[in-house]
Design a protein around this motif. Structure first.
Motif, PDB file in Angstrom:
ATOM      1  N   ARG A 118      -5.641  -1.973   0.057  1.00  0.00           N
ATOM      2  CA  ARG A 118      -6.748  -1.049   0.267  1.00  0.00           C
ATOM      3  C   ARG A 118      -6.844  -0.036  -0.877  1.00  0.00           C
ATOM      4  NH1 ARG A 118      -5.537  -0.257   5.078  1.00  0.00           N
ATOM      5  NH2 ARG A 118      -4.227   1.598   4.777  1.00  0.00           N
ATOM      6  N   GLU A 119      -5.707   0.501  -1.308  1.00  0.00           N
ATOM      7  CA  GLU A 119      -5.692   1.485  -2.398  1.00  0.00           C
ATOM      8  C   GLU A 119      -6.265   0.910  -3.692  1.00  0.00           C
ATOM      9  OE1 GLU A 119      -1.594   2.409  -2.686  1.00  0.00           O
ATOM     10  OE2 GLU A 119      -1.547   3.582  -0.807  1.00  0.00           O
ATOM     11  N   ARG A 120      -6.014  -0.370  -3.923  1.00  0.00           N
ATOM     12  CA  ARG A 120      -6.447  -0.994  -5.177  1.00  0.00           C
ATOM     13  C   ARG A 120      -7.778  -1.722  -5.042  1.00  0.00           C
ATOM     14  NH1 ARG A 120      -1.205  -4.010  -7.619  1.00  0.00           N
ATOM     15  NH2 ARG A 120      -2.566  -4.067  -9.453  1.00  0.00           N
ATOM     16  N   ASP A 148       4.540  -9.626  -0.941  1.00  0.00           N
ATOM     17  CA  ASP A 148       4.317  -8.533  -1.894  1.00  0.00           C
ATOM     18  C   ASP A 148       4.039  -9.072  -3.294  1.00  0.00           C
ATOM     19  OD1 ASP A 148       7.100  -9.355  -1.524  1.00  0.00           O
ATOM     20  OD2 ASP A 148       7.608  -7.872  -3.042  1.00  0.00           O
ATOM     21  N   HIS A 163       2.018  -3.507   7.077  1.00  0.00           N
ATOM     22  CA  HIS A 163       1.248  -2.264   6.938  1.00  0.00           C
ATOM     23  C   HIS A 163       1.270  -1.740   5.502  1.00  0.00           C
ATOM     24  CE1 HIS A 163       0.401  -2.192  11.129  1.00  0.00           C
ATOM     25  NE2 HIS A 163       1.661  -2.056  11.495  1.00  0.00           N
ATOM     26  N   GLN A 164       2.407  -1.839   4.840  1.00  0.00           N
ATOM     27  CA  GLN A 164       2.457  -1.351   3.469  1.00  0.00           C
ATOM     28  C   GLN A 164       1.656  -2.247   2.530  1.00  0.00           C
ATOM     29  OE1 GLN A 164       6.911  -1.978   3.257  1.00  0.00           O
ATOM     30  NE2 GLN A 164       6.441  -2.621   1.166  1.00  0.00           N
ATOM     31  N   GLU A 192      -1.067  -3.933   3.456  1.00  0.00           N
ATOM     32  CA  GLU A 192      -2.462  -3.572   3.730  1.00  0.00           C
ATOM     33  C   GLU A 192      -2.853  -2.309   2.976  1.00  0.00           C
ATOM     34  OE1 GLU A 192      -3.708  -5.015   8.143  1.00  0.00           O
ATOM     35  OE2 GLU A 192      -2.085  -3.555   8.077  1.00  0.00           O
ATOM     36  N   ALA A 193      -1.968  -1.316   3.003  1.00  0.00           N
ATOM     37  CA  ALA A 193      -2.239  -0.055   2.313  1.00  0.00           C
ATOM     38  C   ALA A 193      -2.354  -0.281   0.809  1.00  0.00           C
ATOM     39  CB  ALA A 193      -1.139   0.958   2.620  1.00  0.00           C
ATOM     40  N   ARG A 194      -1.465  -1.097   0.266  1.00  0.00           N
ATOM     41  CA  ARG A 194      -1.487  -1.397  -1.167  1.00  0.00           C
ATOM     42  C   ARG A 194      -2.796  -2.071  -1.561  1.00  0.00           C
ATOM     43  NH1 ARG A 194       0.065   0.040  -6.113  1.00  0.00           N
ATOM     44  NH2 ARG A 194       0.826  -1.658  -7.423  1.00  0.00           N
TER      45      ARG A 194
END
Length: 379
Positions: free
Chosen positions: A254-256, A219, A247-248, A250-252
């Motif tokens: 992707r969002e940025r 992270d 997964h979190q 990856e999401a982070r």
């Protein structure tokens, strides 16, 4: 030294259940010892077989939770051990808490317990409040109490074990992990590897491999990415490994809109290719008892950026064979940028690391140190 009959007890190995650094640490030590001694390796997996002179004996444990699973496994290991205990084993070597129940049943023998990590360290340098964590810590304490001799894979871990479990200093010593550096030597076209992942051959590539868990700090690396991009707009990142944070993260990313590729598990052959194709290997751990990735990166002659903790702090000579950084995204980004900028001496970091591996961390060197521990147990 006369030929010894040695029993290893470990819940994983490279050839069956492979989870983390424990499996190569135990497996390759066993293989090196087996060149001159008789080594039996009790673990879990499939059918019994001999690999590189090591005799593997497998069990198939079962349970509803990890604590009961390891008790079931330990009992099965001891039952198998009895079948091969004539002539008697000279030394019984146990690896980590998973096999402490077996150590308990065989505690009157010549026993050695190696700590590869602690529960305290695995959850990020804190005490777990849930029952499984307390049970595991209790077994780690008990193992250190009843084993005849104890080893730890770094000085930092030795100090941690002495502090946590009151293991006397005269009973415990440091025996590092080792490596076969030739396994990471390869003639790789870095540009072709990058192109295979859709990366421009001249784009800087930053590589992370490890469990996607809080202890390993992935992270913090994700949070460092924008700061690296501020200086190196074309930098690309590859993160390999599985874990509860994947997964979190990856999401982070992707969002940025961050240029990070998550590969999950990769085979060893692809790992070697990516090591050689990378411009910086990052080890952003919050806690690292040893840090096997460091030796693997050095064996591929790659520059390393690592948090100044544990075995990483002990083994990296700052600005000689790597860059040590603080445990925060700003410092990690600074270290990555320093390497990508080609700061003073960076070109020689990987080569200097390889020379240290060749001098201190070959498995033959480590095996001799472990044999010294065995001698103390036997006498």
């Amino acid at each position: 030294m006369e030929k010894l009959k040695i029993a290893f007890f470990c819940w994983e190995s490279v050839y069956s259940e492979k989870i983390g650094g424990l499996s190569p640490g135990a497996t390759y030590l066993a293989e090196t010892l087996a060149k001159d001694h008789e080594v039996h390796f009790f673990t879990r997996g499939g059918e019994d077989r001999d690999i590189k002179r090591v005799h593997y004996h497998y069990c198939r444990p079962y349970a509803n939770n990890i604590v009961e699973f390891c008790k079931n496994m330990s009992d099965a290991m001891v039952d198998m051990f009895r079948l091969y205990d004539s002539p008697r084993f000279d030394v019984l070597h146990f690896h980590d808490w998973h096999v402490v129940e077996a150590l308990h049943r065989l505690r009157e023998r010549n026993t050695v317990l190696t700590y590869h990590s602690t529960e305290f360290g695995r959850i990020g340098g804190r005490f777990g409040e849930w029952w499984e964590s307390k049970e595991i810590a209790g077994k780690e304490w008990y193992g250190g109490l009843i084993a005849k001799r104890v080893t730890a894979v770094s000085q930092t871990l030795k100090n941690e074990v002495m502090w946590l479990y009151r293991v006397p200093e005269e009973k415990i010593e440091v025996v590092n992990n080792g490596i076969f550096p030739e396994a990471y030597d390869a003639n790789i076209d870095a540009g072709e590897v990058k192109k295979a992942y859709g990366i421009h051959p001249f784009a800087p590539l930053v590589f992370f491999i490890g469990r996607m868990e809080y202890q390993k700090g992935p992270d913090m690396l994700i949070e460092a990415v924008p700061r690296v991009l501020a200086e190196h707009w074309d930098a690309q990142f590859i993160m390999a490994g599985e874990g509860s944070m994947k997964h979190q993260l990856e999401a982070r990313a992707r969002e940025r809109g961050l240029p990070v590729r998550f590969l999950g598990y990769i085979p060893d052959s692809e790992y070697v290719r990516l090591l050689h194709a990378s411009d910086a290997i990052v080890i952003p751990s919050r806690n690292e008892p040893f840090g096997l990735v460091l030796l693997e990166a050095w064996s591929a002659k790659r520059p390393v950026v690592a948090c100044d903790v544990g075995g990483l702090a002990e083994n990296i000579d700052n600005f000689v064979n790597g860059v040590k950084v603080h445990q925060n995204p700003e410092s990690i980004a600074w270290g990555i940028n320093f390497v990508l900028n080609g700061g003073s001496g960076v070109a020689g970091y990987g080569w200097n690391g390889w020379k240290k591996v060749d001098r201190m961390f070959r498995w033959e060197v480590i095996a001799r140190k472990m044999l010294d521990v065995y001698r103390k147990v036997i006498t």
